[in-house]
Motif scaffolding. Structure first.
Motif, PDB file in Angstrom:
ATOM      1  N   LEU A   1       0.786  -1.304  -0.018  1.00  0.00           N
ATOM      2  CA  LEU A   1       0.088  -0.150   0.043  1.00  0.00           C
ATOM      3  C   LEU A   1       0.838   1.252  -0.053  1.00  0.00           C
ATOM      4  O   LEU A   1       0.556   2.242  -0.765  1.00  0.00           O
ATOM      5  CB  LEU A   1      -1.010  -0.041   1.322  1.00  0.00           C
ATOM      6  CG  LEU A   1      -2.211  -0.783   1.112  1.00  0.00           C
ATOM      7  CD1 LEU A   1      -2.830  -0.980   2.514  1.00  0.00           C
ATOM      8  CD2 LEU A   1      -3.056  -0.371   0.188  1.00  0.00           C
ATOM      9  N   MET A   2       1.783   1.244   0.636  1.00  0.00           N
ATOM     10  CA  MET A   2       2.819   2.556   0.808  1.00  0.00           C
ATOM     11  C   MET A   2       3.536   2.594  -0.713  1.00  0.00           C
ATOM     12  O   MET A   2       3.653   3.883  -0.981  1.00  0.00           O
ATOM     13  CB  MET A   2       4.037   2.369   1.939  1.00  0.00           C
ATOM     14  CG  MET A   2       3.563   2.337   3.183  1.00  0.00           C
ATOM     15  SD  MET A   2       4.573   2.290   4.478  1.00  0.00           S
ATOM     16  CE  MET A   2       5.574   0.728   4.487  1.00  0.00           C
ATOM     17  N   ASP A   3       3.797   1.521  -1.304  1.00  0.00           N
ATOM     18  CA  ASP A   3       4.318   1.561  -2.632  1.00  0.00           C
ATOM     19  C   ASP A   3       3.396   1.942  -3.603  1.00  0.00           C
ATOM     20  O   ASP A   3       3.778   3.163  -4.528  1.00  0.00           O
ATOM     21  CB  ASP A   3       5.011   0.231  -3.021  1.00  0.00           C
ATOM     22  CG  ASP A   3       6.162  -0.097  -2.361  1.00  0.00           C
ATOM     23  OD1 ASP A   3       6.702   0.606  -1.725  1.00  0.00           O
ATOM     24  OD2 ASP A   3       6.310  -1.411  -2.239  1.00  0.00           O
ATOM     25  N   LEU A   4       2.247   1.604  -3.408  1.00  0.00           N
ATOM     26  CA  LEU A   4       1.076   2.132  -4.216  1.00  0.00           C
ATOM     27  C   LEU A   4       0.983   3.518  -4.291  1.00  0.00           C
ATOM     28  O   LEU A   4       0.620   4.313  -5.285  1.00  0.00           O
ATOM     29  CB  LEU A   4      -0.115   1.421  -3.796  1.00  0.00           C
ATOM     30  CG  LEU A   4      -1.464   1.770  -4.725  1.00  0.00           C
ATOM     31  CD1 LEU A   4      -1.502   1.252  -6.230  1.00  0.00           C
ATOM     32  CD2 LEU A   4      -2.875   1.245  -4.126  1.00  0.00           C
ATOM     33  N   VAL A   5       0.949   4.105  -3.128  1.00  0.00           N
ATOM     34  CA  VAL A   5       0.668   5.795  -2.955  1.00  0.00           C
ATOM     35  C   VAL A   5       2.004   6.427  -2.938  1.00  0.00           C
ATOM     36  O   VAL A   5       2.023   7.523  -2.819  1.00  0.00           O
ATOM     37  CB  VAL A   5       0.056   6.060  -1.821  1.00  0.00           C
ATOM     38  CG1 VAL A   5      -1.260   5.163  -1.592  1.00  0.00           C
ATOM     39  CG2 VAL A   5       0.762   5.740  -0.480  1.00  0.00           C
ATOM     40  N   GLY A   6       3.015   5.715  -3.478  1.00  0.00           N
ATOM     41  CA  GLY A   6       4.435   6.378  -3.564  1.00  0.00           C
ATOM     42  C   GLY A   6       5.159   6.818  -2.230  1.00  0.00           C
ATOM     43  O   GLY A   6       5.868   7.697  -2.258  1.00  0.00           O
ATOM     44  N   LEU A   7       4.769   6.270  -1.048  1.00  0.00           N
ATOM     45  CA  LEU A   7       5.477   6.420   0.384  1.00  0.00           C
ATOM     46  C   LEU A   7       6.264   5.351   0.572  1.00  0.00           C
ATOM     47  O   LEU A   7       6.373   5.201   1.798  1.00  0.00           O
ATOM     48  CB  LEU A   7       4.444   6.854   1.041  1.00  0.00           C
ATOM     49  CG  LEU A   7       3.482   8.202   0.875  1.00  0.00           C
ATOM     50  CD1 LEU A   7       2.487   8.187   1.854  1.00  0.00           C
ATOM     51  CD2 LEU A   7       4.538   9.444   0.830  1.00  0.00           C
ATOM     52  N   GLY A   8       7.006   4.592  -0.206  1.00  0.00           N
ATOM     53  CA  GLY A   8       7.555   3.191   0.160  1.00  0.00           C
ATOM     54  C   GLY A   8       8.882   3.669   1.034  1.00  0.00           C
ATOM     55  O   GLY A   8       9.298   2.785   1.932  1.00  0.00           O
ATOM     56  N   ASP A   9       9.124   4.840   1.019  1.00  0.00           N
ATOM     57  CA  ASP A   9      10.544   5.301   1.641  1.00  0.00           C
ATOM     58  C   ASP A   9      10.096   6.295   2.891  1.00  0.00           C
ATOM     59  O   ASP A   9      11.034   6.833   3.545  1.00  0.00           O
ATOM     60  CB  ASP A   9      11.615   6.255   0.722  1.00  0.00           C
ATOM     61  CG  ASP A   9      10.794   7.331   0.032  1.00  0.00           C
ATOM     62  OD1 ASP A   9       9.538   7.546   0.130  1.00  0.00           O
ATOM     63  OD2 ASP A   9      11.724   8.453  -0.286  1.00  0.00           O
ATOM     64  N   LYS A  10       8.890   6.281   3.169  1.00  0.00           N
ATOM     65  CA  LYS A  10       8.535   7.083   4.413  1.00  0.00           C
ATOM     66  C   LYS A  10       7.758   6.376   5.420  1.00  0.00           C
ATOM     67  O   LYS A  10       7.196   6.778   6.266  1.00  0.00           O
ATOM     68  CB  LYS A  10       7.456   8.174   3.716  1.00  0.00           C
ATOM     69  CG  LYS A  10       7.954   9.044   2.845  1.00  0.00           C
ATOM     70  CD  LYS A  10       8.759  10.154   3.090  1.00  0.00           C
ATOM     71  CE  LYS A  10       9.022  11.143   2.135  1.00  0.00           C
ATOM     72  NZ  LYS A  10       9.761  10.707   0.995  1.00  0.00           N
ATOM     73  N   ALA A  11       8.371   4.995   5.238  1.00  0.00           N
ATOM     74  CA  ALA A  11       7.570   4.140   6.449  1.00  0.00           C
ATOM     75  C   ALA A  11       7.615   4.963   8.100  1.00  0.00           C
ATOM     76  O   ALA A  11       6.518   4.449   8.622  1.00  0.00           O
ATOM     77  CB  ALA A  11       7.870   2.826   6.360  1.00  0.00           C
ATOM     78  N   LYS A  12       8.687   5.148   8.115  1.00  0.00           N
ATOM     79  CA  LYS A  12       8.931   5.536   9.740  1.00  0.00           C
ATOM     80  C   LYS A  12       8.730   6.934  10.023  1.00  0.00           C
ATOM     81  O   LYS A  12       9.278   7.534  10.933  1.00  0.00           O
ATOM     82  CB  LYS A  12      10.434   5.058   9.993  1.00  0.00           C
ATOM     83  CG  LYS A  12      10.592   3.529   9.980  1.00  0.00           C
ATOM     84  CD  LYS A  12      12.291   3.180  10.391  1.00  0.00           C
ATOM     85  CE  LYS A  12      12.081   1.664  10.344  1.00  0.00           C
ATOM     86  NZ  LYS A  12      13.531   1.194  10.948  1.00  0.00           N
ATOM     87  N   ARG A  13       8.335   7.919   8.763  1.00  0.00           N
ATOM     88  CA  ARG A  13       8.064   9.086   9.420  1.00  0.00           C
ATOM     89  C   ARG A  13       6.821   9.540  10.004  1.00  0.00           C
ATOM     90  O   ARG A  13       5.885   8.380   9.890  1.00  0.00           O
ATOM     91  CB  ARG A  13       8.117   9.975   7.921  1.00  0.00           C
ATOM     92  CG  ARG A  13       9.329   9.867   7.073  1.00  0.00           C
ATOM     93  CD  ARG A  13      10.202  10.821   7.601  1.00  0.00           C
ATOM     94  NE  ARG A  13      11.394  10.682   6.793  1.00  0.00           N
ATOM     95  CZ  ARG A  13      11.773  11.721   5.967  1.00  0.00           C
ATOM     96  NH1 ARG A  13      10.866  12.593   5.453  1.00  0.00           N
ATOM     97  NH2 ARG A  13      12.761  11.614   5.074  1.00  0.00           N
ATOM     98  N   TYR A  14       6.668  10.536  10.685  1.00  0.00           N
ATOM     99  CA  TYR A  14       5.702  10.933  11.322  1.00  0.00           C
ATOM    100  C   TYR A  14       4.608  11.953  10.591  1.00  0.00           C
ATOM    101  O   TYR A  14       5.413  12.524   9.812  1.00  0.00           O
ATOM    102  CB  TYR A  14       5.926  11.379  12.849  1.00  0.00           C
ATOM    103  CG  TYR A  14       6.116  10.307  13.478  1.00  0.00           C
ATOM    104  CD1 TYR A  14       5.155   9.671  14.624  1.00  0.00           C
ATOM    105  CD2 TYR A  14       7.518  10.022  13.812  1.00  0.00           C
ATOM    106  CE1 TYR A  14       5.579   8.715  15.370  1.00  0.00           C
ATOM    107  CE2 TYR A  14       8.256   9.107  14.610  1.00  0.00           C
ATOM    108  CZ  TYR A  14       7.058   8.363  15.275  1.00  0.00           C
ATOM    109  OH  TYR A  14       7.496   7.279  16.345  1.00  0.00           O
TER     110      TYR A  14
END
Length: 346
Positions: A126-139
Motif C-alpha cells: 500500500l505504501m508503494d502504491l501511493v508512492g510512500l515506500g520510503d516514508k514508513a517511519k516518518r510521522y
C-alpha cells in the motif's frame, strides 16, 4: 454499488428546536466501478448524503443500500462489517500524530484484529502504491499535505474496500498536489476496480476525475448524468450557476453588461460556439467565416477536456442584420454546431 431510494433526512424537532430537512427525497444510484462526483452549494446536503452511506447517519425515511445491503437495517456488528468494505478519505487527513506512516496505514487492520504478519504483508504494498515506500517511519508532522493525503488514501484501502468515499479530499491542497492526488485516485479506480464517490465544491476536480456527476440543491438531486453531458449541456439553473466559471469562456463584464436581448440597427450578434463530439475536430470557424463573409470577429476561445473528452468554446461576433443572421442560423443547423447567443451590441 450505492442506491438512494426516496431518502429524506430531518434534524431537530425536539426540545423546541425547529425541524431542518437536509435531504428532501433523494433518488440516485452510483454505478459500480464509476468515479461519481456530487456537487452543490454549501448547505445543499452533500455531507449528509455521504454520511448516510457508511451509517454515520440514518435516513428519516427511505433506504440507502451499499452493494445490495440496506445500511439502515444493520445492527452495530453489521455496521462494523460494512464499514470495513467502505474506505473514507478526509479533507484534513485525520492522521494520528503519534503514529508513523506505516502505523497509521495499519490502524484499520489492527482494529479489525488482523495478525501482525498479514498486516506487514499488506502495508508495504500500500505504501508503494501511493508512492510512500520510503516514508514508513516518518510521522505526520514530517510530511507535506499531499503526502498526508496519500497516507489517508492508503489507510482507506487497507481493508480492501469495495467503495471509497472522498469528503472534500483535495480542498486543503495546492493545485499541483491536487492533480497528483486525482491522478492517484484515477489509477486506483482503474487498477483495483474500486467505486469512488466524492463530494466537492471544486468543479475542476469533478471535470478532471469523475465519469458521472450529480448536482444537489436544497436536499434534492436536481440533475445527474455523465459528467461530459452535464458540464456541456447543463439543464438546471443551479448547475448552470455552479459551472459558469468552470466550463468554456466568458465575455469580460465590460462587454457583457452592455449587451441587449434584441438587436438594434447596426448592432453585432455575440455568439458562443461550442465544439464537442464530431464538431470538435472540424474547421467550422473558417467555414462560418466563408458562409457569412469576412466580418467575423473572434473575441475569446478555449480548448478543454471534460472527463477525458475534448471540449472547446469560442466567442465570436458578426453583423446582426437579418441576412447574416439567417445565413449563420442555416450553417448551424446544417453542421450541428451548438451555439448560445449571448446578446447584441455595438
Amino acid at each position: 454499488m450505492v442506491t438512494f431510494e426516496g431518502v429524506t433526512k430531518r434534524f431537530g424537532g425536539s426540545a423546541g428546536r425547529p425541524t431542518f430537512s437536509a435531504l428532501a427525497g433523494v433518488d440516485f444510484a452510483v454505478a459500480r466501478g464509476s468515479i461519481t462526483g456530487i456537487i452543490g452549494r454549501s448547505g445543499a446536503g452533500k455531507s449528509t448524503l455521504i454520511r448516510l452511506v457508511n451509517g454515520l447517519e440514518t435516513p428519516t425515511t427511505g433506504r440507502v443500500t451499499v452493494d445490495g445491503v440496506d445500511v439502515g437495517a444493520l445492527d452495530e456488528a453489521g455496521l462494523r462489517s460494512l464499514r470495513r468494505q467502505i474506505g473514507m478519505i478526509f479533507q484534513h487527513f485525520n492522521l494520528l500524530s503519534s503514529r508513523t506512516v506505516r502505523d497509521n496505514i495499519a490502524l484499520p487492520l489492527e482494529i479489525a484484529g488482523v495478525d501482525a504478519r498479514t498486516i506487514e504483508a499488506k502495508v508495504g504494498p500500500l505504501m508503494d502504491l501511493v508512492g510512500l515506500g520510503d516514508k514508513a517511519k516518518r510521522y505526520p508532522a514530517e510530511l507535506s499535505g499531499g503526502q498526508k493525503q496519500r497516507v489517508g488514501i492508503a489507510r482507506a484501502l487497507a481493508t480492501e474496500p469495495k467503495l471509497l468515499l472522498s469528503d472534500e479530499a483535495t480542498s486543503a491542497l495546492d493545485p499541483e498536489t491536487t492533480q497528483s492526488i486525482l491522478d492517484l485516485l484515477k489509477r486506483i479506480n482503474r487498477e483495483l476496480g474500486l467505486t469512488v464517490l466524492l463530494i466537492t465544491h471544486e468543479m475542476e476536480v469533478v471535470k478532471t476525475i469523475a465519469s458521472d456527476v450529480a448536482v444537489i440543491d436544497q436536499g434534492l438531486i436536481v440533475e445527474q448524468g455523465r459528467t461530459f453531458d452535464v458540464f456541456t449541456r447543463p439543464q438546471h439553473e443551479t448547475t448552470r450557476a455552479l459551472l459558469s466559471a468552470a466550463v468554456g469562456v466568458k465575455l469580460p463584464e465590460w462587454i457583457s453588461s452592455d449587451l441587449a436581448s434584441a438587436p438594434n440597427p447596426g448592432d453585432r450578434a455575440f455568439v458562443r460556439l461550442i465544439f464537442f463530439g464530431e464538431t470538435a475536430f472540424q474547421p467550422l470557424t473558417a467555414r462560418l467565416a466563408a458562409e457569412i463573409g469576412a466580418d467575423l470577429n473572434i473575441l475569446a476561445g478555449a480548448i478543454d477536456e471534460i472527463a477525458g473528452e475534448p471540449f472547446g468554446s469560442l466567442v465570436v461576433s458578426y453583423p446582426a442584420d437579418a441576412a447574416t443572421l439567417e445565413r449563420a442560423g442555416r450553417f448551424y443547423r446544417e453542421t450541428g454546431l451548438t451555439t448560445e447567443v449571448l446578446g447584441y451590441g455595438a
